[in-house]
Design a protein around this motif. Structure first.
Motif, short mmCIF file in Angstrom:
data_model
loop_
_atom_site.label_atom_id
_atom_site.label_comp_id
_atom_site.label_asym_id
_atom_site.label_seq_id
_atom_site.Cartn_x
_atom_site.Cartn_y
_atom_site.Cartn_z
N ILE A 280 -21.37 0.93 7.43
CA ILE A 280 -20.13 1.31 8.11
C ILE A 280 -20.24 2.71 8.70
N VAL A 281 -20.88 3.64 7.96
CA VAL A 281 -21.07 5.00 8.46
C VAL A 281 -21.99 5.00 9.69
N MET B 141 -13.92 4.00 7.86
CA MET B 141 -15.04 4.66 7.20
C MET B 141 -14.56 5.60 6.10
#
Length: 371
Positions: free
Chosen positions: A23-24, A48
């Protein structure tokens, strides 16, 4: 973790969660794409931030990483200080993520408040994101479960971390074909293809004790992986692409055989990962009492034509054709495209809970002792 990586796990039970680092990385990638809307970036940033706050293994860099990306402006570019700072924190977290989990699991005070299923999903999501195959993870955990060795969960996660950080090695498989393509009939086959006699000699040298397979030659396939299980999965995925090309382009009906031989372990592996899977079954026709009818409407005929193509052993073809069939069923001719996505989301959400409750009820009924 065994359940999350097992092939026998029902569709609603495997890991559907994206990893924290995944996700980052998505946020970092989207931030650098010109033209990305501010609203989209804000939604991704909020998602995030929530993910990082809920992940116990990311607490060491969560404030700095969120601060760097929050202060990033689209006009700064990929060489900006905030992007470089966020990338540095991301790389640090990527290297120490499983080590952080091992430390948390080794502390009784921290371990007692953990969400068991959430922790397992975060660890498995990370290992899959880092390129490890589900088969390799499952085999590692199953081998430990069956062995007499015992260690703490913290030590087991550290061992998984060591396997994830292992350098990639080259593994070679010989993949036989059931009919020789045109180019194998020449005096010298194209590299890395082998004719029948050359492949027979190769098997006798590298995999003499495995079961013989009737073939008309084959090819040598090399892949990069951490272990033999992961290598076999990569080879199977590649074989699916090669099988499609042979089926479409060869005039001799060349097809890949059921098994392939490993040069490194001397053992035999399935050549195609989804060979033998049951085809799609629909109960709607029987429930509607129309299975016996010889004539159906044009919409149903179109859906059946697409579903027939989805029975292919090629997973990507099955997914594309299956989704097209779903769209044909849930969207009317004069409706907007987004209606199909919304309706399918409702169907999927309802199916998840229905299947989960049926699974729980069956297990409860099976294990419940009645007088």
């Amino acid at each position: 973790m065994l359940e999350l990586t097992s092939r026998r796990t029902p569709w609603h039970r495997p890991n559907w969660r994206a990893g924290t680092l995944e996700i980052v990385q998505e946020m970092l990638s989207e931030a650098l794409i010109p033209g990305t809307k501010d609203r989209t970036l804000k939604e991704m940033y909020d998602h995030m931030s929530r993910t990082l706050k809920k992940d116990e293994a990311a607490q060491s860099v969560q404030p700095q990483l969120c601060s760097a990306l929050k202060n990033y402006g689209k006009k700064q570019g990929k060489d900006s200080f905030n992007i470089q700072l966020a990338t540095e924190f991301f790389n640090d977290l990527q290297h120490s993520y499983l080590e952080n989990w091992a430390e948390i699991l080794g502390s009784e005070k921290k371990r007692i408040s953990l969400d068991v299923e959430g922790t397992a999903k975060r660890i498995i999501s990370h290992t899959l994101y880092r390129g490890m195959s589900p088969n390799s993870i499952y085999k590692f955990l199953e081998d430990y479960k069956q062995s007499n060795k015992r260690c703490t969960l913290s030590e087991l996660v550290l061992q998984l971390d060591e396997r994830e950080k292992q350098p990639l090695k080259t593994f070679t498989f010989a993949v036989p074909v059931t009919a020789a393509p045109e180019f194998l009939h020449g005096p010298s086959p194209c590299d890395p293809w082998l004719n029948a006699s050359e492949l027979k000699q190769w098997k006798h040298k590298h995999s003499p004790h495995t079961k013989k397979v009737q073939h008309h030659g084959g090819f040598l396939l090399s892949v990069q992986a951490r272990d033999i299980s992961e290598a076999a999965e990569h080879a199977q995925r590649k074989n699916m692409e090669i099988a499609s090309r042979l089926r479409i382009g060869s005039t001799t009906r060349a097809a890949i055989a059921s098994g392939m031989w490993s040069q490194d372990s001397g053992s035999c592996f399935p050549a195609l990962s989804n060979r033998g899977r049951p085809g799609l079954k629909l109960q709607a026709f029987r429930r509607a009492n129309v299975l016996h009818k010889l004539e159906l409407g044009p919409q149903i005929r179109n859906v059946l034509a697409v579903l027939d193509a989805s029975q292919s052993k090629d997973s990507h073809a099955g997914i594309v054709n299956g989704w097209t069939a779903i769209e044909a069923l849930v969207v009317g001719p004069e409706e907007a495209d987004y209606c199909g996505a919304e309706r399918f989301a409702y169907i999927l959400a309802a199916s998840y809970f229905r299947t989960e409750l049926i699974w729980i009820a069956k297990n409860y009924g099976k294990n419940m002792q009645t007088p």
